[in-house]
Design an enzyme around this catalytic site. Sequence first.
Site, short mmCIF file in Angstrom:
data_model
loop_
_atom_site.label_atom_id
_atom_site.label_comp_id
_atom_site.label_asym_id
_atom_site.label_seq_id
_atom_site.Cartn_x
_atom_site.Cartn_y
_atom_site.Cartn_z
N VAL A 119 -19.01 24.14 -29.70
CA VAL A 119 -19.35 24.98 -30.87
C VAL A 119 -20.62 24.41 -31.49
O VAL A 119 -20.74 23.20 -31.67
CB VAL A 119 -18.19 25.00 -31.88
CG1 VAL A 119 -18.55 25.82 -33.11
CG2 VAL A 119 -16.93 25.58 -31.22
N HIS A 171 -14.03 19.37 -37.49
CA HIS A 171 -15.07 20.38 -37.76
C HIS A 171 -14.71 21.64 -36.98
O HIS A 171 -13.66 21.70 -36.31
CB HIS A 171 -16.45 19.84 -37.38
CG HIS A 171 -16.52 19.25 -36.00
ND1 HIS A 171 -16.33 19.99 -34.86
CD2 HIS A 171 -16.71 17.97 -35.57
CE1 HIS A 171 -16.43 19.22 -33.80
NE2 HIS A 171 -16.65 17.98 -34.20
N ALA A 172 -15.60 22.64 -37.05
CA ALA A 172 -15.28 23.94 -36.45
C ALA A 172 -15.04 23.84 -34.95
O ALA A 172 -14.32 24.67 -34.38
CB ALA A 172 -16.40 24.92 -36.75
N GLY A 173 -15.62 22.83 -34.29
CA GLY A 173 -15.37 22.66 -32.86
C GLY A 173 -13.91 22.34 -32.59
O GLY A 173 -13.28 22.91 -31.69
N HIS A 174 -13.35 21.42 -33.38
CA HIS A 174 -11.92 21.10 -33.23
C HIS A 174 -11.07 22.34 -33.55
O HIS A 174 -10.10 22.63 -32.85
CB HIS A 174 -11.51 19.99 -34.22
CG HIS A 174 -12.16 18.67 -33.98
ND1 HIS A 174 -13.10 18.13 -34.83
CD2 HIS A 174 -11.98 17.75 -32.99
CE1 HIS A 174 -13.47 16.94 -34.39
NE2 HIS A 174 -12.83 16.69 -33.28
N ARG A 177 -20.05 12.75 -35.75
CA ARG A 177 -21.14 11.80 -35.99
C ARG A 177 -22.36 12.47 -36.62
O ARG A 177 -23.29 11.76 -37.06
CB ARG A 177 -21.50 11.04 -34.71
CG ARG A 177 -20.39 10.08 -34.29
CD ARG A 177 -20.79 9.13 -33.19
NE ARG A 177 -19.84 8.06 -32.99
CZ ARG A 177 -18.82 8.07 -32.10
NH1 ARG A 177 -18.65 9.12 -31.32
NH2 ARG A 177 -18.01 7.03 -31.99
N GLN A 205 -15.94 12.81 -20.54
CA GLN A 205 -14.55 12.56 -20.94
C GLN A 205 -13.62 13.61 -20.32
O GLN A 205 -12.55 13.28 -19.78
CB GLN A 205 -14.43 12.61 -22.46
CG GLN A 205 -13.01 12.68 -22.98
CD GLN A 205 -12.94 12.54 -24.50
OE1 GLN A 205 -13.11 11.46 -25.01
NE2 GLN A 205 -12.69 13.64 -25.20
N LYS A 207 -15.81 20.63 -24.25
CA LYS A 207 -16.80 20.36 -23.19
C LYS A 207 -17.98 19.55 -23.71
O LYS A 207 -18.79 19.10 -22.91
CB LYS A 207 -17.34 21.68 -22.62
CG LYS A 207 -16.41 22.37 -21.66
CD LYS A 207 -17.20 23.45 -20.96
CE LYS A 207 -16.34 24.33 -20.11
NZ LYS A 207 -17.12 25.41 -19.49
#
Length: 274
Positions: free
Chosen positions: A172, A30-33, A183, A149, A144
Amino acid sequence: MHIHSSISALRAALHNRGRVVFVPTMGNLHAGHISLMEQARAHGDTVVASIFVNRLQFGPSEDFAQYPRTFAADCEQLAAAGVDVLFAPDEGELYPEPQEYFIEPPAIQNLLDGAFRPGHFRGVATVVAKLFNCVQPQVALFGKKDYQQLLVIRNMVRQLALPIAIVGGETVRAADGLALSSRNAYLSAAERAEAPRLYRVLTGLRDAIRGGAGDFAALEAAAVAELAAAGWRTDYVALRQQTDLAVPQDKDVPLVALAASHLGRARLIDNIEI
Ligand code: PAF
């Protein structure tokens, strides 16, 4: 973008490619990746992503089998984001025999998410160490959103003296505040409309603390109650020290508010630095 599924082909492809920057993922991007992929470019010469759904980090009753696998769409997004090399091993390549050597993180692995997902961070640390050995990057980026993790990996790299700089990418969010996550795909339309409450609860904690509130246990309990009233089943809402996720002894240390809560089939996590 070149795609390699074997460790030997990957290593050959990365020979003499300058400073290698690595973004590990489990796919379903998704846009975060994609934001991490784009940030990666500024840190080196060759951007490498990986896609591997790591069985070791899922508990026996968790969603390993159902975890969304969207390889073709992921490849399109990675190529469009300018990723140079994708490492996409299958299980037989990364775990050709049962994995019996593990990276065992210290007590931090049993806090917060670790208390609800026993063995999760051991599985994460083990696969990340193994992926680091395959890719041999100089820099690696992690979101983040998975705050615990990121700390586990930073500590592992420092304690094992791995020559890798770890960079944390900002979370994001959708326009309504919901942190992007693979998820989120488990949410129904009604749950999706409800889901931004988690972020609102965390920003409410931040604002209360900035406004001078100091009874952290009462703030956490009120947050859990607000979520419960809206139909959530909460694992934790916690105010912790940013450095080690310990319970803060002093109000003036940098804090982070973290939460994990179930909405329907989805277990959502989020956090906000204060
Ligand atoms: O954050 C993830 O997607 C995974 O935990 C990681 C770091 C790729 C390890 O499997």
